[in-house]
Write a protein that holds these residues in place. Structure first.
Motif, PDB file in Angstrom:
ATOM      1  N   ALA A 140       0.834  -1.212   0.000  1.00 56.38           N
ATOM      2  CA  ALA A 140       0.000   0.000   0.000  1.00 56.38           C
ATOM      3  C   ALA A 140       0.867   1.260   0.000  1.00 56.38           C
ATOM      4  O   ALA A 140       0.583   2.210  -0.739  1.00 56.38           O
ATOM      5  CB  ALA A 140      -0.928  -0.001   1.212  1.00 56.38           C
ATOM      6  N   ILE A 141       1.920   1.262   0.802  1.00 56.70           N
ATOM      7  CA  ILE A 141       2.820   2.423   0.822  1.00 56.70           C
ATOM      8  C   ILE A 141       3.491   2.572  -0.540  1.00 56.70           C
ATOM      9  O   ILE A 141       3.638   3.684  -1.066  1.00 56.70           O
ATOM     10  CB  ILE A 141       3.857   2.314   1.955  1.00 56.70           C
ATOM     11  CG1 ILE A 141       3.166   2.275   3.317  1.00 56.70           C
ATOM     12  CG2 ILE A 141       4.853   3.474   1.888  1.00 56.70           C
ATOM     13  CD1 ILE A 141       4.091   1.884   4.464  1.00 56.70           C
ATOM     14  N   GLY A 142       3.910   1.442  -1.133  1.00 53.94           N
ATOM     15  CA  GLY A 142       4.527   1.486  -2.457  1.00 53.94           C
ATOM     16  C   GLY A 142       3.577   2.014  -3.520  1.00 53.94           C
ATOM     17  O   GLY A 142       3.966   2.797  -4.386  1.00 53.94           O
ATOM     18  N   ALA A 143       2.310   1.592  -3.469  1.00 55.19           N
ATOM     19  CA  ALA A 143       1.321   2.083  -4.432  1.00 55.19           C
ATOM     20  C   ALA A 143       1.079   3.583  -4.239  1.00 55.19           C
ATOM     21  O   ALA A 143       0.995   4.342  -5.216  1.00 55.19           O
ATOM     22  CB  ALA A 143       0.017   1.299  -4.279  1.00 55.19           C
ATOM     23  N   TYR A 144       0.974   4.003  -2.976  1.00 58.47           N
ATOM     24  CA  TYR A 144       0.816   5.430  -2.683  1.00 58.47           C
ATOM     25  C   TYR A 144       2.019   6.219  -3.210  1.00 58.47           C
ATOM     26  O   TYR A 144       1.860   7.243  -3.879  1.00 58.47           O
ATOM     27  CB  TYR A 144       0.656   5.619  -1.176  1.00 58.47           C
ATOM     28  CG  TYR A 144       0.697   7.059  -0.724  1.00 58.47           C
ATOM     29  CD1 TYR A 144      -0.355   7.924  -0.987  1.00 58.47           C
ATOM     30  CD2 TYR A 144       1.794   7.551  -0.017  1.00 58.47           C
ATOM     31  CE1 TYR A 144      -0.321   9.246  -0.571  1.00 58.47           C
ATOM     32  CE2 TYR A 144       1.836   8.869   0.393  1.00 58.47           C
ATOM     33  CZ  TYR A 144       0.786   9.710   0.116  1.00 58.47           C
ATOM     34  OH  TYR A 144       0.829  11.010   0.526  1.00 58.47           O
ATOM     35  N   HIS A 145       3.223   5.709  -2.953  1.00 59.75           N
ATOM     36  CA  HIS A 145       4.447   6.371  -3.401  1.00 59.75           C
ATOM     37  C   HIS A 145       4.479   6.446  -4.928  1.00 59.75           C
ATOM     38  O   HIS A 145       4.871   7.471  -5.503  1.00 59.75           O
ATOM     39  CB  HIS A 145       5.662   5.625  -2.857  1.00 59.75           C
ATOM     40  CG  HIS A 145       6.949   6.340  -3.067  1.00 59.75           C
ATOM     41  ND1 HIS A 145       8.148   5.802  -2.682  1.00 59.75           N
ATOM     42  CD2 HIS A 145       7.256   7.532  -3.609  1.00 59.75           C
ATOM     43  CE1 HIS A 145       9.126   6.636  -2.979  1.00 59.75           C
ATOM     44  NE2 HIS A 145       8.603   7.703  -3.548  1.00 59.75           N
ATOM     45  N   SER A 146       4.052   5.379  -5.600  1.00 57.69           N
ATOM     46  CA  SER A 146       4.012   5.392  -7.069  1.00 57.69           C
ATOM     47  C   SER A 146       3.086   6.483  -7.583  1.00 57.69           C
ATOM     48  O   SER A 146       3.404   7.156  -8.564  1.00 57.69           O
ATOM     49  CB  SER A 146       3.537   4.029  -7.592  1.00 57.69           C
ATOM     50  OG  SER A 146       4.462   3.034  -7.286  1.00 57.69           O
ATOM     51  N   GLY A 147       1.949   6.659  -6.917  1.00 60.52           N
ATOM     52  CA  GLY A 147       1.036   7.721  -7.306  1.00 60.52           C
ATOM     53  C   GLY A 147       1.632   9.096  -7.108  1.00 60.52           C
ATOM     54  O   GLY A 147       1.416  10.003  -7.926  1.00 60.52           O
ATOM     55  N   VAL A 148       2.398   9.259  -6.034  1.00 59.51           N
ATOM     56  CA  VAL A 148       3.084  10.533  -5.792  1.00 59.51           C
ATOM     57  C   VAL A 148       4.107  10.778  -6.899  1.00 59.51           C
ATOM     58  O   VAL A 148       4.187  11.882  -7.460  1.00 59.51           O
ATOM     59  CB  VAL A 148       3.762  10.537  -4.401  1.00 59.51           C
ATOM     60  CG1 VAL A 148       4.665  11.753  -4.235  1.00 59.51           C
ATOM     61  CG2 VAL A 148       2.719  10.495  -3.293  1.00 59.51           C
ATOM     62  N   GLU A 149       4.869   9.741  -7.252  1.00 60.17           N
ATOM     63  CA  GLU A 149       5.884   9.877  -8.301  1.00 60.17           C
ATOM     64  C   GLU A 149       5.266  10.236  -9.647  1.00 60.17           C
ATOM     65  O   GLU A 149       5.853  10.993 -10.425  1.00 60.17           O
ATOM     66  CB  GLU A 149       6.659   8.563  -8.454  1.00 60.17           C
ATOM     67  CG  GLU A 149       7.547   8.234  -7.292  1.00 60.17           C
ATOM     68  CD  GLU A 149       8.146   6.845  -7.378  1.00 60.17           C
ATOM     69  OE1 GLU A 149       9.218   6.653  -6.786  1.00 60.17           O
ATOM     70  OE2 GLU A 149       7.556   5.947  -8.022  1.00 60.17           O
ATOM     71  N   ARG A 150       4.108   9.711  -9.932  1.00 56.29           N
ATOM     72  CA  ARG A 150       3.458   9.944 -11.223  1.00 56.29           C
ATOM     73  C   ARG A 150       2.593  11.207 -11.232  1.00 56.29           C
ATOM     74  O   ARG A 150       1.998  11.547 -12.249  1.00 56.29           O
ATOM     75  CB  ARG A 150       2.620   8.732 -11.607  1.00 56.29           C
ATOM     76  CG  ARG A 150       3.465   7.494 -11.804  1.00 56.29           C
ATOM     77  CD  ARG A 150       2.660   6.297 -12.204  1.00 56.29           C
ATOM     78  NE  ARG A 150       3.454   5.086 -12.251  1.00 56.29           N
ATOM     79  CZ  ARG A 150       4.360   4.804 -13.160  1.00 56.29           C
ATOM     80  NH1 ARG A 150       4.602   5.660 -14.129  1.00 56.29           N
ATOM     81  NH2 ARG A 150       5.035   3.680 -13.131  1.00 56.29           N
TER      82      ARG A 150
END
Length: 153
Positions: free
Chosen positions: A74-84
């Protein structure tokens, strides 16, 4: 697969991802951002849970391992959204607007800004960042943990 092998695969996967993160940091010269650091803690927990689950029977520990894997996913998915740029990340590690700031406030914001930002991708493979790969792999580890919890052998 037996319960023991499933636990070894899930905890070993977390160990491999954590070791890879440290290798990127210390050998590759890519320091982690705050969200990257947040993703590491559940992997460390999964490794400890895996060590215990190898010797203690029951379903509770594998389910806790699944929870740890889902947490880092979940943290990784959230971080991916921040990056994109899909959503803003924590103000402590993303860039923000500068409108309405005085020169002194802008300088203060610049000087207080972290060196590593969460909204920049320092490395990617096949179009996915490390955070994205962590999310995908961790979902797989969660499935292994769940299978271990359901295993009777």
């Amino acid at each position: 697969m037996t319960r023991r092998l499933l636990i070894l695969a899930a905890a070993g996967g977390s160990f491999a991802l954590l070791a890879g993160a440290f290798a990127f940091q210390y050998l590759g010269g890519l320091p982690p951002c705050p969200l990257c650091l947040w993703q590491r803690w559940p992997h460390a927990a999964a490794i400890l849970i895996g060590g215990l689950a190898l010797f203690l029977p029951g379903r509770v520990l594998p389910l806790l391992g699944a929870g740890a894997a889902l947490c880092t996913a979940a943290i990784g998915a959230y971080h991916s959204g921040v990056e994109r740029g899909w959503w803003e990340g924590p103000t402590t590690c993303t860039s923000g607007g500068v409108s309405g700031l005085s020169p002194e406030q802008l300088m203060e914001q610049i000087m207080a800004a972290p060196l590593v930002r969460c909204d920049e991708v320092p490395w990617e493979f096949l179009g996915l960042s490390m955070a994205s790969w962590n999310a995908i792999a961790s979902l797989g580890f969660a499935l292994l943990w769940i299978a271990a919890a359901r295993s009777r052998t």
